[in-house]
Motif scaffolding. Structure first.
Motif, mmCIF file in Angstrom:
data_model
loop_
_atom_site.group_PDB
_atom_site.id
_atom_site.type_symbol
_atom_site.label_atom_id
_atom_site.label_comp_id
_atom_site.label_asym_id
_atom_site.label_seq_id
_atom_site.Cartn_x
_atom_site.Cartn_y
_atom_site.Cartn_z
ATOM 1 N N ASP A 1 4.474 -4.806 1.951
ATOM 2 C CA ASP A 1 3.828 -3.276 1.972
ATOM 3 C C ASP A 1 2.701 -3.176 3.082
ATOM 4 O O ASP A 1 2.317 -2.794 3.647
ATOM 5 N N LEU B 1 10.624 -0.282 1.138
ATOM 6 C CA LEU B 1 10.251 -0.736 3.142
ATOM 7 C C LEU B 1 10.666 -1.353 3.388
ATOM 8 O O LEU B 1 10.946 -0.881 4.977
ATOM 9 N N HIS C 1 6.179 5.623 4.812
ATOM 10 C CA HIS C 1 6.314 5.460 3.835
ATOM 11 C C HIS C 1 6.575 6.555 2.551
ATOM 12 O O HIS C 1 6.787 7.055 1.766
ATOM 13 N N HIS D 1 7.965 -0.809 -4.978
ATOM 14 C CA HIS D 1 7.561 -0.243 -3.504
ATOM 15 C C HIS D 1 8.114 -0.914 -2.183
ATOM 16 O O HIS D 1 8.657 -0.825 -1.530
ATOM 17 N N HIS E 1 2.254 -1.225 5.736
ATOM 18 C CA HIS E 1 0.586 -0.308 6.308
ATOM 19 C C HIS E 1 0.214 -0.360 7.435
ATOM 20 O O HIS E 1 -0.257 0.711 8.882
HETATM 21 ZN ZN ZN Z 1 2.460 0.772 1.191
#
Ligand code: ZN
Ligand code: NZQ
Length: 385
Positions: free
Chosen positions: A194, A284, A266, A280, A198
């Protein structure tokens, strides 16, 4: 680099034992707290006891909202808002991972509003007064402890939406890396993916930002260095500390300032977790290499080359396109090495809802690094099957 305003006012208390500052910090912002937490990890690892001891010893009155789910539901937000109104709460204290902090942020933005929390999520421009949020972070991943965003799920409509407002940024956060030593290998790996996503979402931008890109590469390298160590040695505090501080920096705004960014992977992942309630970061990890392959072309290859050479240590003497392909291969291999899934099938997702998801994502990603049509988004989902 584009013009920007810099303001990231969250006070950070970083390091082992910083919980001892919690009482005075909370008192500086309110008199009665809503203590928000998840499914019980903080009760098992002692963080709950440390928090409550600290609040009591400083005479801070509090009410509890436990049971916030991963991929937090709007129903938990509504519950929290009702408690706040009933008990005259004036400061929100989430203790947990991103889900708990996100839930707390939307509670904070809803208490003084006449709007239902789901309307708050859908219309951030209508956010008015927001109660102060003081967070105690227990999982390095989302950066919610220092950013303006929250992501809330509505299972009734299969929606999972992000909402962002500067007033929702926590006023203070306690970051004790030892609190993350009980995070299991799956959540540690997903959290690292994650953080990296980002960074990818802002690294791949059509605006130049030399300084931001070198900082972003440093943060990516920190994940590459310490992610695998934290997975293998959960109690390695140095690894946990590096991941924790990186999680905050990846999304607190610093890497984005001066750049135009429109996130792509995302919104695509949020559809997966909206329909299938998956983790999550794992979603990704599955989608990122496929997105990278889909947007690699003659124009974008130099950027992938930078990633390959500066983060993955690929030989700069190779051809640009070869380096670009190796950068993507290394990214995919890294996620695999961390024990993360590489296909949607591994997390129980089949083809049945992919077209619906692609249709929902397409309007959300206008202005992306590489514009993608609904058909192209669907092709990425299908490639990940
Ligand atoms: Zn994220
Ligand atoms: O619920 P508990 O019992 O606390 O257990 C949690 C949960 O099962 C556990 N956990 C947390 N800290 C732990 C621990 N277990 C042992 N020891 C600890 N110290 O980990 C599980 C996952 O927790 P969660 O909070 O759901 O994870 P994460 O921090 O990854 O948050 C994910 C949510 O944040 C959203 C995601 O979409 C997802 O809903 N995001 C929020 C963002 C933001 N606010 O800026 C941006 C992100 O891109 C992301 O979308």
């Amino acid at each position: 680099m584009n013009p920007f305003v810099y303001s990231i006012p969250t006070d950070i208390y970083f390091g082992a034992g910083q919980i001892e500052r919690l009482g005075e910090v909370v008192k500086a912002h309110g008199t009665k707290a809503l203590l928000v937490y998840g499914g019980g990890s903080i009760r098992k690892n002692g963080v709950y006891d440390a928090t409550v001891k600290e609040l009591r010893s400083h005479g801070v009155d509090f009410v509890e909202l436990g049971g916030v789910d991963p991929n937090p539901r709007v129903s938990s937000v509504r519950q929290g808002v009702a408690l706040c109104r009933e008990h005259g709460i004036d400061v929100i204290l989430p203790v947990g991972g991103g889900s708990t902090i996100d839930c707390a942020k939307v509670i904070a933005a809803s208490v003084k509003s006449e709007l239902d929390p789901w309307e708050i999520v859908r219309h951030p421009e209508r956010i008015g007064e927001v109660l102060p949020v003081v967070s105690v972070l227990t999982l390095s991943a989302t950066g919610s402890e220092m950013d303006i965003f929250a992501v809330i799920s509505n299972p009734e409509t299969n929606d999972k939406l992000g909402v962002g407002h500067p007033k929702m940024r926590p006023v203070a956060s306690i970051l004790d890396p030892t609190y993350t030593c009980t995070v299991n290998a799956w959540q540690t790996a997903s959290g690292t993916a994650d953080i990296m996503s980002h960074l990818f979402e802002v690294y791949f931008s059509n605006t130049a930002g030399f300084m931001q890109d070198r900082m972003t590469e440093a943060l990516l390298k920190t994940c590459v260095e310490f992610g695998p160590i934290a997975v293998k040695e959960p109690g390695n505090v140095e690894a946990r500390a590096n991941l924790m501080w990186t999680s905050s920096w990846a999304i607190n705004g610093l890497m984005t300032l001066g750049k135009e960014v429109a996130w792509t992977v995302h919104p695509m992942e949020h559809e997966l977790s909206a329909f299938y309630d998956i983790t999550h970061g794992a979603g990704l990890a599955i989608l990122t290499p496929h997105w990278m392959r889909a947007v690699l072309n003659e124009k974008t290859a130099p950027k992938f080359r930078e990633l390959g050479v500066n983060v993955w240590g690929v030989d700069p003497k190779l051809e640009t396109m070869e380096i670009a392909r190796l950068a993507i291969d290394r990214t995919a291999a890294f996620f695999r090495q961390m024990g993360l899934p590489a296909t949607l099938g591994e997390v129980g997702i089949d083809e049945s809802k992919l077209a619906v998801m692609a249709a929902k994502v397409a309007p959300m990603i206008k202005g992306a690094y590489v514009e993608l049509s609904e058909a192209e988004i669907l092709a990425i989902y299908k490639a990940a099957l």
